[in-house]
Design an enzyme around this catalytic site. Structure first.
Site, PDB file in Angstrom:
ATOM      1  N   ASP A 148       0.859  -1.182   0.000  1.00  0.00           N
ATOM      2  CA  ASP A 148       0.000   0.000   0.000  1.00  0.00           C
ATOM      3  C   ASP A 148       0.892   1.227   0.000  1.00  0.00           C
ATOM      4  O   ASP A 148       0.903   2.052   0.918  1.00  0.00           O
ATOM      5  CB  ASP A 148      -0.981  -0.009   1.174  1.00  0.00           C
ATOM      6  CG  ASP A 148      -2.226  -0.849   0.874  1.00  0.00           C
ATOM      7  OD1 ASP A 148      -2.297  -1.430  -0.234  1.00  0.00           O
ATOM      8  OD2 ASP A 148      -3.119  -0.918   1.735  1.00  0.00           O
ATOM      9  N   TYR A 174      -1.823   5.705  -1.832  1.00  0.00           N
ATOM     10  CA  TYR A 174      -3.272   5.763  -1.589  1.00  0.00           C
ATOM     11  C   TYR A 174      -3.907   6.836  -2.473  1.00  0.00           C
ATOM     12  O   TYR A 174      -3.255   7.781  -2.866  1.00  0.00           O
ATOM     13  CB  TYR A 174      -3.547   6.101  -0.121  1.00  0.00           C
ATOM     14  CG  TYR A 174      -3.288   4.954   0.815  1.00  0.00           C
ATOM     15  CD1 TYR A 174      -4.265   3.997   1.051  1.00  0.00           C
ATOM     16  CD2 TYR A 174      -2.074   4.817   1.464  1.00  0.00           C
ATOM     17  CE1 TYR A 174      -4.048   2.937   1.922  1.00  0.00           C
ATOM     18  CE2 TYR A 174      -1.846   3.766   2.336  1.00  0.00           C
ATOM     19  CZ  TYR A 174      -2.835   2.828   2.557  1.00  0.00           C
ATOM     20  OH  TYR A 174      -2.604   1.783   3.421  1.00  0.00           O
ATOM     21  N   HIS A 220       2.094  -8.231   1.991  1.00  0.00           N
ATOM     22  CA  HIS A 220       1.280  -7.101   2.435  1.00  0.00           C
ATOM     23  C   HIS A 220       0.222  -7.532   3.441  1.00  0.00           C
ATOM     24  O   HIS A 220       0.022  -6.887   4.478  1.00  0.00           O
ATOM     25  CB  HIS A 220       0.601  -6.425   1.247  1.00  0.00           C
ATOM     26  CG  HIS A 220      -0.342  -5.331   1.667  1.00  0.00           C
ATOM     27  ND1 HIS A 220       0.096  -4.180   2.287  1.00  0.00           N
ATOM     28  CD2 HIS A 220      -1.707  -5.230   1.603  1.00  0.00           C
ATOM     29  CE1 HIS A 220      -0.939  -3.408   2.569  1.00  0.00           C
ATOM     30  NE2 HIS A 220      -2.047  -4.023   2.175  1.00  0.00           N
ATOM     31  N   HIS A 223      -8.427  -5.755  10.008  1.00  0.00           N
ATOM     32  CA  HIS A 223      -8.575  -6.773   8.969  1.00  0.00           C
ATOM     33  C   HIS A 223      -8.541  -8.194   9.515  1.00  0.00           C
ATOM     34  O   HIS A 223      -9.045  -9.121   8.869  1.00  0.00           O
ATOM     35  CB  HIS A 223      -7.487  -6.606   7.905  1.00  0.00           C
ATOM     36  CG  HIS A 223      -7.639  -5.352   7.106  1.00  0.00           C
ATOM     37  ND1 HIS A 223      -8.705  -5.130   6.275  1.00  0.00           N
ATOM     38  CD2 HIS A 223      -6.854  -4.242   7.017  1.00  0.00           C
ATOM     39  CE1 HIS A 223      -8.582  -3.944   5.691  1.00  0.00           C
ATOM     40  NE2 HIS A 223      -7.469  -3.388   6.129  1.00  0.00           N
ATOM     41  N   HIS A 226      -0.898  -3.865   5.854  1.00  0.00           N
ATOM     42  CA  HIS A 226      -2.345  -4.005   5.671  1.00  0.00           C
ATOM     43  C   HIS A 226      -3.137  -3.456   6.850  1.00  0.00           C
ATOM     44  O   HIS A 226      -3.972  -2.571   6.680  1.00  0.00           O
ATOM     45  CB  HIS A 226      -2.722  -5.458   5.383  1.00  0.00           C
ATOM     46  CG  HIS A 226      -4.091  -5.621   4.766  1.00  0.00           C
ATOM     47  ND1 HIS A 226      -4.560  -4.795   3.760  1.00  0.00           N
ATOM     48  CD2 HIS A 226      -5.092  -6.522   5.003  1.00  0.00           C
ATOM     49  CE1 HIS A 226      -5.778  -5.182   3.406  1.00  0.00           C
ATOM     50  NE2 HIS A 226      -6.119  -6.214   4.145  1.00  0.00           N
ATOM     51  N   ASP A 227      -2.916  -3.968   8.058  1.00  0.00           N
ATOM     52  CA  ASP A 227      -3.512  -3.346   9.227  1.00  0.00           C
ATOM     53  C   ASP A 227      -2.622  -2.188   9.658  1.00  0.00           C
ATOM     54  O   ASP A 227      -1.393  -2.342   9.768  1.00  0.00           O
ATOM     55  CB  ASP A 227      -3.687  -4.355  10.370  1.00  0.00           C
ATOM     56  CG  ASP A 227      -5.060  -4.999  10.356  1.00  0.00           C
ATOM     57  OD1 ASP A 227      -6.016  -4.337   9.889  1.00  0.00           O
ATOM     58  OD2 ASP A 227      -5.205  -6.146  10.800  1.00  0.00           O
TER      59      ASP A 227
END
Length: 334
Positions: free
Chosen positions: A83, A86, A215, A224, A250-251
């Site tokens: 990520d 964004y 990720h 998540h 991810h989190d």
């Protein structure tokens, strides 16, 4: 002097060559690279994830602290857990977000090292192949991004894997998002190849330490939670082949979860910008070694005899430290 048509032809030729190069490295097959490390073979790395917001959500403040904290560490490289941009990745290789979220943010002298990046689900919402393009590396020579690859630092091997295609929901329930699945379709073949390559590479590895980077979470107490597809398909391979750490983003938090079934440790470094989600749910307090629902980053110090890790917040406070050493019989054989 070349005319307008000549310039257009040259541009088209370059685009075709770039696409060919990018597609060639996006099949899930593992290529091996050797990073620059210290003379004694030890490795120091910074790990950051979920960061690219053009400086917003404290990204700039955290970037400044990353530079301060690592100024005397002599890090060898940076690992990004995905990520990277964004909300929807990069539009193309000319997207100004590359400079606005990366080059112009991480300006500290200590961060002028190679950044080894994997893609996250938000990266797949844009032109995913753009992040793999050598054009970006030419614009900022720190940038290195592939879908899956091996970083061979002799005493430790880092296995970077492309986790987004594992999640069924991105294919069955995309929620109005468009994902760039070039190089991934047919999905089953892509995932089968990736899993076979990962297992073969781990079996063949002679490194003292094995670390897998992806990720998505395998285990997480935050928003998540666990990624069931990775628990089912990837976790058995990691446990069967002596992997020491699985590191993800991810989190948007920092966390360290120990396994009750093996020495494998689960580490989340996804606090690169937007955080504070207010979610925590983990049934076994003995497994949860550390949880911080905020911005921050992690460092790794790896030698023949030890892996040490540290988590830091946006003020540079050391929130959590942990280390592991090999079994005595292994140490005596060094």
């Amino acid at each position: 002097m070349a005319n307008k048509n000549d310039h257009q032809l040259m541009k088209l030729t370059l685009t075709i060559l770039v696409v060919m190069l990018v597609v060639d490295v996006s099949r899930g097959e593992f290529q091996r690279f050797q990073p620059s490390t210290k003379a004694d073979g030890s490795v120091t790395a910074l790990v950051i994830g979920d960061w690219g917001r053009k400086g917003e959500y404290n990204q700039s403040l955290l970037a400044r602290q990353m530079g301060v904290t690592t100024e005397k560490m002599d890090i060898d490289f940076v690992i990004s857990t995905g990520d990277n941009f964004y909300n929807d990745g990069l539009i193309d290789v000319n997207d100004p977000a590359f400079h606005q979220s990366f080059t112009d943010i991480y300006t500290a002298p200590s961060l002028q090292k190679t950044w080894y990046n994997v893609l996250g689900n938000h990266d797949y919402r844009g032109d995913a192949l753009a992040q793999l393009s050598p054009i970006l590396q030419a614009r900022d020579n720190r940038w290195f991004c592939m879908k899956s690859f091996i970083l061979d630092a002799d005493i430790v091997e880092f296995f970077f894997i492309d986790t987004t295609p594992f999640q069924d929901k991105y294919f069955t329930n995309p929620k109005d998002h468009v994902y760039d699945w070039r190089g991934v379709i047919p999905r089953e073949k892509y995932l089968s190849t990736l899993l076979q390559d990962l297992e073969s590479a781990l079996i063949e590895s002679n490194a003292k330490w094995k670390i897998v980077i992806g990720h998505h979470t395998i285990k997480s107490a935050s928003d998540h939670g666990n990624t069931q597809e990775l628990v089912d398909k990837v976790l058995p391979i990691l446990e069967a082949n002596g992997v020491d750490l699985y590191i993800n983003g991810h989190d948007h938090c920092l966390q360290h979860i120990a396994s009750s079934d093996s020495p494998l440790q689960f580490l989340t470094s996804g606090g690169g910008s937007k955080a504070w989600r207010g979610v925590y749910d983990w049934p076994n307090p003995k497994e949860m070694k550390f949880f911080y629902d905020g911005q921050g980053f992690m460092t790794l110090d790896i030698t023949h005899r030890q892996i040490g890790l540290n988590f830091y917040d946006i003020f540079g406070n050391n929130l959590h430290k942990w280390s592991v050493t090999p079994l005595p019989s292994i140490i005596s054989a060094i």
